[in-house]
Scaffold this motif. Structure first.
Motif, PDB file in Angstrom:
ATOM      1  N   PRO A   1       0.812  -1.230   0.000  1.00 42.20           N
ATOM      2  CA  PRO A   1       0.000   0.000   0.000  1.00 42.20           C
ATOM      3  C   PRO A   1       0.841   1.274   0.000  1.00 42.20           C
ATOM      4  CG  PRO A   1      -0.188  -1.167   2.094  1.00 42.20           C
ATOM      5  CD  PRO A   1       0.546  -2.077   1.165  1.00 42.20           C
ATOM      6  N   GLY A   2       0.364   2.267  -0.746  1.00 46.17           N
ATOM      7  CA  GLY A   2       1.067   3.537  -0.882  1.00 46.17           C
ATOM      8  C   GLY A   2       1.221   4.273   0.433  1.00 46.17           C
ATOM      9  N   THR A   3       0.441   3.904   1.406  1.00 45.88           N
ATOM     10  CA  THR A   3       0.478   4.597   2.689  1.00 45.88           C
ATOM     11  C   THR A   3       1.837   4.516   3.385  1.00 45.88           C
ATOM     12  OG1 THR A   3      -0.600   4.744   4.840  1.00 45.88           O
ATOM     13  CG2 THR A   3      -0.518   2.594   3.882  1.00 45.88           C
ATOM     14  N   VAL A   4       2.727   3.600   2.970  1.00 43.81           N
ATOM     15  CA  VAL A   4       4.053   3.517   3.599  1.00 43.81           C
ATOM     16  C   VAL A   4       5.083   4.445   2.934  1.00 43.81           C
ATOM     17  CG1 VAL A   4       3.694   1.178   4.463  1.00 43.81           C
ATOM     18  CG2 VAL A   4       4.814   1.505   2.248  1.00 43.81           C
ATOM     19  N   LEU A   5       4.665   5.090   1.823  1.00 49.96           N
ATOM     20  CA  LEU A   5       5.569   6.073   1.196  1.00 49.96           C
ATOM     21  C   LEU A   5       5.301   7.431   1.819  1.00 49.96           C
ATOM     22  CD1 LEU A   5       7.676   6.730  -1.055  1.00 49.96           C
ATOM     23  CD2 LEU A   5       5.723   7.314  -2.516  1.00 49.96           C
ATOM     24  N   HIS A   6       6.253   7.945   2.558  1.00 55.01           N
ATOM     25  CA  HIS A   6       6.093   9.292   3.116  1.00 55.01           C
ATOM     26  C   HIS A   6       6.248  10.266   1.968  1.00 55.01           C
ATOM     27  CE1 HIS A   6       6.834  12.820   5.683  1.00 55.01           C
ATOM     28  NE2 HIS A   6       6.065  12.166   6.523  1.00 55.01           N
ATOM     29  N   HIS A   7       7.323  10.177   1.228  1.00 54.84           N
ATOM     30  CA  HIS A   7       7.382  10.726  -0.106  1.00 54.84           C
ATOM     31  C   HIS A   7       8.696  10.458  -0.807  1.00 54.84           C
ATOM     32  CE1 HIS A   7       8.008  14.653   2.254  1.00 54.84           C
ATOM     33  NE2 HIS A   7       9.181  14.172   1.972  1.00 54.84           N
TER      34      HIS A   7
ATOM     35  N   ILE B   1      11.818  17.527 -10.470  1.00 52.55           N
ATOM     36  CA  ILE B   1      11.102  17.058 -11.658  1.00 52.55           C
ATOM     37  C   ILE B   1       9.934  16.126 -11.362  1.00 52.55           C
ATOM     38  CG2 ILE B   1      13.134  17.445 -13.063  1.00 52.55           C
ATOM     39  CD1 ILE B   1      13.413  14.392 -13.336  1.00 52.55           C
ATOM     40  N   PHE B   2       9.931  15.497 -10.189  1.00 53.37           N
ATOM     41  CA  PHE B   2       8.827  14.579  -9.865  1.00 53.37           C
ATOM     42  C   PHE B   2       8.769  14.389  -8.354  1.00 53.37           C
ATOM     43  CE2 PHE B   2       7.837  10.093  -8.750  1.00 53.37           C
ATOM     44  CZ  PHE B   2       6.475  10.130  -9.005  1.00 53.37           C
ATOM     45  N   GLY B   3       7.569  14.185  -7.845  1.00 54.21           N
ATOM     46  CA  GLY B   3       7.407  13.863  -6.437  1.00 54.21           C
ATOM     47  C   GLY B   3       6.096  13.128  -6.223  1.00 54.21           C
ATOM     48  N   ALA B   4       6.065  12.317  -5.185  1.00 59.04           N
ATOM     49  CA  ALA B   4       4.829  11.626  -4.815  1.00 59.04           C
ATOM     50  C   ALA B   4       4.901  11.279  -3.337  1.00 59.04           C
ATOM     51  CB  ALA B   4       4.634  10.352  -5.636  1.00 59.04           C
ATOM     52  N   GLY B   5       3.741  11.220  -2.709  1.00 60.36           N
ATOM     53  CA  GLY B   5       3.653  10.797  -1.316  1.00 60.36           C
ATOM     54  C   GLY B   5       2.704   9.624  -1.201  1.00 60.36           C
ATOM     55  N   SER B   6       2.105   9.465  -0.028  1.00 61.39           N
ATOM     56  CA  SER B   6       1.205   8.329   0.212  1.00 61.39           C
ATOM     57  C   SER B   6       0.083   8.252  -0.809  1.00 61.39           C
ATOM     58  CB  SER B   6       0.562   8.452   1.587  1.00 61.39           C
ATOM     59  OG  SER B   6       1.543   8.675   2.554  1.00 61.39           O
ATOM     60  N   GLU B   7      -0.282   9.392  -1.330  1.00 61.49           N
ATOM     61  CA  GLU B   7      -1.383   9.411  -2.301  1.00 61.49           C
ATOM     62  C   GLU B   7      -0.930   8.810  -3.629  1.00 61.49           C
ATOM     63  OE1 GLU B   7       0.570  11.968  -1.647  1.00 61.49           O
ATOM     64  OE2 GLU B   7       1.154  12.499  -3.665  1.00 61.49           O
ATOM     65  N   MET B   8       0.395   8.551  -3.772  1.00 60.70           N
ATOM     66  CA  MET B   8       0.965   7.905  -4.962  1.00 60.70           C
ATOM     67  C   MET B   8       0.517   8.587  -6.258  1.00 60.70           C
ATOM     68  SD  MET B   8       2.941   5.498  -3.934  1.00 60.70           S
ATOM     69  CE  MET B   8       3.120   4.120  -5.063  1.00 60.70           C
ATOM     70  N   THR B   9       0.666   9.884  -6.287  1.00 54.95           N
ATOM     71  CA  THR B   9       0.274  10.658  -7.464  1.00 54.95           C
ATOM     72  C   THR B   9       0.898  10.082  -8.728  1.00 54.95           C
ATOM     73  OG1 THR B   9       0.260  12.608  -6.088  1.00 54.95           O
ATOM     74  CG2 THR B   9       0.224  12.969  -8.468  1.00 54.95           C
TER      75      THR B   9
ATOM     76  N   SER C   1     -11.422   8.387   7.334  1.00 55.21           N
ATOM     77  CA  SER C   1     -12.128   8.758   8.562  1.00 55.21           C
ATOM     78  C   SER C   1     -11.165   9.235   9.652  1.00 55.21           C
ATOM     79  CB  SER C   1     -12.942   7.562   9.067  1.00 55.21           C
ATOM     80  OG  SER C   1     -12.085   6.456   9.247  1.00 55.21           O
ATOM     81  N   GLN C   2      -9.880   8.846   9.544  1.00 57.24           N
ATOM     82  CA  GLN C   2      -8.870   9.300  10.517  1.00 57.24           C
ATOM     83  C   GLN C   2      -8.235  10.633  10.106  1.00 57.24           C
ATOM     84  OE1 GLN C   2      -9.870   6.295  12.186  1.00 57.24           O
ATOM     85  NE2 GLN C   2      -8.469   5.284  10.761  1.00 57.24           N
ATOM     86  N   GLY C   3      -8.575  11.081   8.907  1.00 58.74           N
ATOM     87  CA  GLY C   3      -7.943  12.297   8.406  1.00 58.74           C
ATOM     88  C   GLY C   3      -6.670  12.031   7.619  1.00 58.74           C
ATOM     89  N   LEU C   4      -6.335  10.739   7.405  1.00 57.03           N
ATOM     90  CA  LEU C   4      -5.142  10.411   6.618  1.00 57.03           C
ATOM     91  C   LEU C   4      -5.422  10.707   5.142  1.00 57.03           C
ATOM     92  CD1 LEU C   4      -4.050   7.033   8.299  1.00 57.03           C
ATOM     93  CD2 LEU C   4      -3.350   9.377   8.857  1.00 57.03           C
ATOM     94  N   LEU C   5      -4.415  11.227   4.481  1.00 62.99           N
ATOM     95  CA  LEU C   5      -4.593  11.705   3.113  1.00 62.99           C
ATOM     96  C   LEU C   5      -4.803  10.557   2.127  1.00 62.99           C
ATOM     97  CD1 LEU C   5      -4.342  14.453   1.535  1.00 62.99           C
ATOM     98  CD2 LEU C   5      -2.071  13.645   0.894  1.00 62.99           C
TER      99      LEU C   5
END
Ligand code: CU
Length: 326
Positions: free
Chosen positions: A85-91, A111-119, A246-250
């Motif tokens: 799950p992407g939730t383990v990538l802080h960024h 040039i590129f970035g992504a976080g938990s949302e795995m853009t 529901s916890q407010g996690l992105l």
């Protein structure tokens, strides 16, 4: 040439334990015209925040071709190839060490970035990010694990479709420049997140005439909204409301495209204001817990003016695996 400390996207001022044995591997598929970068393996114990987690060192990718990078498709997998799950990538953040950022010349071109949302950065037909053979792309990755499940031997993979300018029949692309419009203006992106509701704003000045093709947002957990305004024109460029659980996690931040109108026009000298809203329900201040960035692709009216952003590689930055302790 003097050595300057680069202003990191995320690791500035932090002192992390460096994870051992994490390497960067690049595979190029000349048939499908796609490069896959792989960072790993990483061991992610359950319930470990980003400050306690051993973090991968900064790794450097030598671009093997001249041409254009067209898109970035990130995913996390384990050694067997199963999705993590992407939730383990802080960024993760990619920086071209050979170029300066067009909004903040104190920074390298991000040039590129992504976080938990795995853009997922989709290809925009006709456009690409121009690279020269030998450009050094620094890959910064920070992991965490807010889940009760431990993950072993995790890899971050980023697939990058490309156009090789030297190939017969190559289609030249129009150059795009990633625009990181940050509530911290041109400073380090991370900031302390107070408990409860909060808002942070910053400004950056556009130095070139051009258009923004679209804009998305980068927030951390408990982030609710990013707003981008052109103060000089008294206009709101985009209001992006985050999806949270529901916890407010992105979960995700939407992307707004301006392609149908030929892009959103910026003029040299325009002042952009960025605002980020958070609602932190934990009751405590989260150190370095927040970022607020509107991210888009900028296309200048006169691309030749952007040549001045190229710079020589800084000494001491050419070794994969070197770390930056600031
Ligand atoms: Cu971030």
């Amino acid at each position: 040439m003097e050595h300057e400390h680069h202003v990191g996207f995320m690791q500035g001022g932090m002192h992390h334990t460096v994870a051992k044995g994490v390497a960067l591997d690049a595979k190029i598929d000349a048939v499908t015209h796609s490069i896959t970068l792989r960072v790993g393996p990483m061991t992610l114990p359950a319930n470990t925040d980003h400050m306690k987690m051993a973090q991968p060192p900064d790794l450097v990718w030598d671009v093997p071709l001249g041409g254009w990078l067209l898109a970035y498709h990130p995913r996390l997998v384990d050694a067997a190839g199963n999705a993590v799950p992407g939730t383990v990538l802080h960024h993760t953040a990619f920086w071209n060490e050979n170029r300066a950022d067009f909004l903040c010349s104190n920074k390298e071109e991000h040039i590129f970035g992504a976080g938990s949302e795995m853009t997922d950065w989709a290809e925009i037909p006709g456009y690409g990010y121009h690279v020269q053979k030998g450009d050094k792309i620094r890959v910064e990755t920070m992991m965490y694990n807010p889940t009760p499940t431990s993950y072993d031997k995790v890899y971050l993979e980023v697939a990058i479709p490309y156009e090789d300018a030297s190939e017969a029949g190559a289609t030249p692309r129009k150059n795009v420049y990633p625009a990181w419009m940050d509530v911290k203006s041109c400073g380090n992106s991370g900031y302390d997140l107070p408990a409860g509701k909060s808002e942070k704003t910053g400004t950056v000045t556009v130095k070139y005439d051009g258009v923004l093709l679209g804009v998305g947002g980068h927030l951390h957990d408990y982030g609710r909204q990013v707003v981008l305004q052109d103060v000089s024109r008294n206009e709101t460029v985009a209001t992006l409301d985050a999806k949270v659980d529901s916890q407010g996690l992105l979960e995700s931040v939407p992307v707004r495209l301006f392609l149908e109108q030929g892009g959103y026009k910026f003029g040299a000298g325009d002042v952009l204001k960025i605002s980020a809203r958070y609602e932190n329900p934990t009751g405590k201040l989260l150190r370095d817990g927040a970022m607020g960035i509107a991210v888009g692709y900028f296309v200048p009216v006169d691309d030749t003016k952007m040549a001045g952003l190229r710079r020589k590689t800084k000494p001491g930055h050419d070794t994969a695996g070197m770390t930056h302790d600031r």
